[in-house]
Scaffold this active site. Structure first.
Site, short mmCIF file in Angstrom:
data_model
loop_
_atom_site.label_atom_id
_atom_site.label_comp_id
_atom_site.label_asym_id
_atom_site.label_seq_id
_atom_site.Cartn_x
_atom_site.Cartn_y
_atom_site.Cartn_z
N SER A 189 0.83 -1.20 0.00
CA SER A 189 0.00 0.00 0.00
C SER A 189 0.87 1.26 0.00
O SER A 189 1.62 1.49 -0.94
CB SER A 189 -0.94 -0.04 1.21
OG SER A 189 -1.93 0.95 1.11
N ASP A 212 0.13 -4.36 -3.79
CA ASP A 212 -1.03 -3.46 -3.81
C ASP A 212 -0.65 -2.00 -3.54
O ASP A 212 -1.12 -1.38 -2.59
CB ASP A 212 -2.04 -3.92 -2.75
CG ASP A 212 -3.39 -4.28 -3.35
OD1 ASP A 212 -3.49 -4.36 -4.59
OD2 ASP A 212 -4.34 -4.49 -2.59
N HIS A 273 -7.76 -5.46 -0.15
CA HIS A 273 -6.51 -4.82 0.24
C HIS A 273 -5.94 -5.40 1.53
O HIS A 273 -4.73 -5.36 1.76
CB HIS A 273 -6.75 -3.32 0.39
CG HIS A 273 -5.50 -2.49 0.40
ND1 HIS A 273 -4.51 -2.59 -0.56
CD2 HIS A 273 -5.07 -1.52 1.26
CE1 HIS A 273 -3.55 -1.73 -0.30
NE2 HIS A 273 -3.85 -1.08 0.81
#
Length: 341
Positions: A189, A212, A273
């Protein structure tokens, strides 16, 4: 056999307060949910264990966490990689993007076990949001990742380093045992964006594993794709990449100059996620409730095997990795990035 020496997943109650601040709900609710779903939590790794004596040098991975996460939020990934002979250095960033973290202001404070805590900073969307993420946070994160490599170099040379986490583990064990030619920068992330910038600015990182990535903090980086020369692996989840993030990510994954290394890109179907964190293992999935999802253990195993397969190809491991499970789950893995609408 070794369960009495396992490490508590939550190293201090202050982290629970940090997660409360991130999620903006009362601490007792988080504690209750974790207790109901998981009971007392431990990471199945032996505390203060010596590094293995046999074998060659240990490949090194530096891991940058996502927004509101911590160094232990990815134990499901770190443990798996460590079990295959990697030294995984999980950073806990001090830019106030971690749930919380700590440091010691002086030797006396360290001696008296009196740390200073840095709390998570809530940054609202709107004016100043991008500036905060770019100038205040991600640039500091990158510098912290570079300092980790400085530390690793010292450990490998046998230079003295003060260990504030434990006096029972001898850091001298790392002298001459670390493979400095295959250091990987990994991130999830916000950590994925951090990893990309770190790879671009410090060539001591030889490989990148990007999980991600949240592209917002680096959306104005020009020609970033051509500035990153190292081989990259991208492992994405199905629901994270909305149009803006999808388009920004595609500029990295699809535009690959001849001077750059391979960019392998995958998406794991029926994942969110949180699938690349410990969260679904602790309390179950909480994103995209109506969507059918892979069991958290299955999603994690696919994710980890994709990483290990990448390493087997590029640096070779001292043992063969059984990828039969990954092949059996091929229908849940697609090449490329999926845009979520």
């Amino acid at each position: 056999k070794y369960s009495s020496s396992w490490i508590p997943w939550l190293p201090h109650d202050k982290y629970l307060e940090g997660f409360s601040r991130v999620l903006q709900i009362w601490k007792f609710i988080i504690r209750l949910v974790i207790w109901l779903y998981s009971g007392t939590l431990y990471i199945p790794a032996v505390k203060h264990a010596d590094i293995r004596k046999e074998g060659g040098k240990l490949p090194v991975i530096v891991l940058s966490h996502g927004l509101g996460a911590t160094r232990f939020s990815y134990s499901c990934i770190c443990l798996e990689l460590a079990s295959h002979g990697f030294l995984v250095v999980a950073v806990e960033h001090r830019d106030k993007s971690s749930a919380t973290t700590f440091y010691y202001k002086s030797i006396d404070r360290f001696t008296n076990s009196s740390p200073s805590w840095l709390n998570f900073k809530v940054t609202r969307f709107g004016s100043g949001h991008f500036s905060t993420r770019k100038k205040t946070e991600i640039l500091r994160r990158v510098e912290e990742c570079k300092k980790v490599v400085d530390l690793i170099e010292k450990l490998n040379k046998g230079e003295p380093v003060k260990n504030i986490l434990s006096s029972n583990f001898k850091l001298s064990q790392f002298k001459g045992r670390l493979n400095m030619t295959t250091i990987t920068m990994m991130g999830h992330s916000f950590g994925g964006a951090t990893a990309l910038l770190a790879l671009e600015s410090d060539r001591r990182f030889k490989f990148g594993v990007i999980l991600d990535p949240w592209m917002f903090p680096i959306k104005e980086e020009k020609d970033l794709s051509s500035r990153i020369k190292q081989p990259l692996l991208f492992v994405n989840t199905e629901t994270f990449h909305i149009t803006l993030n999808y388009n920004a990510l595609k500029t990295i994954t699809d535009v690959i100059p001849d001077s750059c290394g391979e960019r392998a890109v995958y998406t794991i179907r029926q994942t969110t996620h949180e699938s690349q964190t410990d969260t679904p293992h602790l309390v179950g999935y909480w994103l995209n409730w109506k969507m059918k999802k892979l069991p958290s253990v299955v999603a994690c195993k696919i994710n980890n095997l994709l990483i290990l397969e990448f390493y087997q190809k590029h640096i070779g491991l001292e043992h063969d990795v059984d990828t039969s499970f990954l092949h059996a789950q091929a229908h849940n893995v697609v090449e490329g990035v999926i845009e979520w609408k």
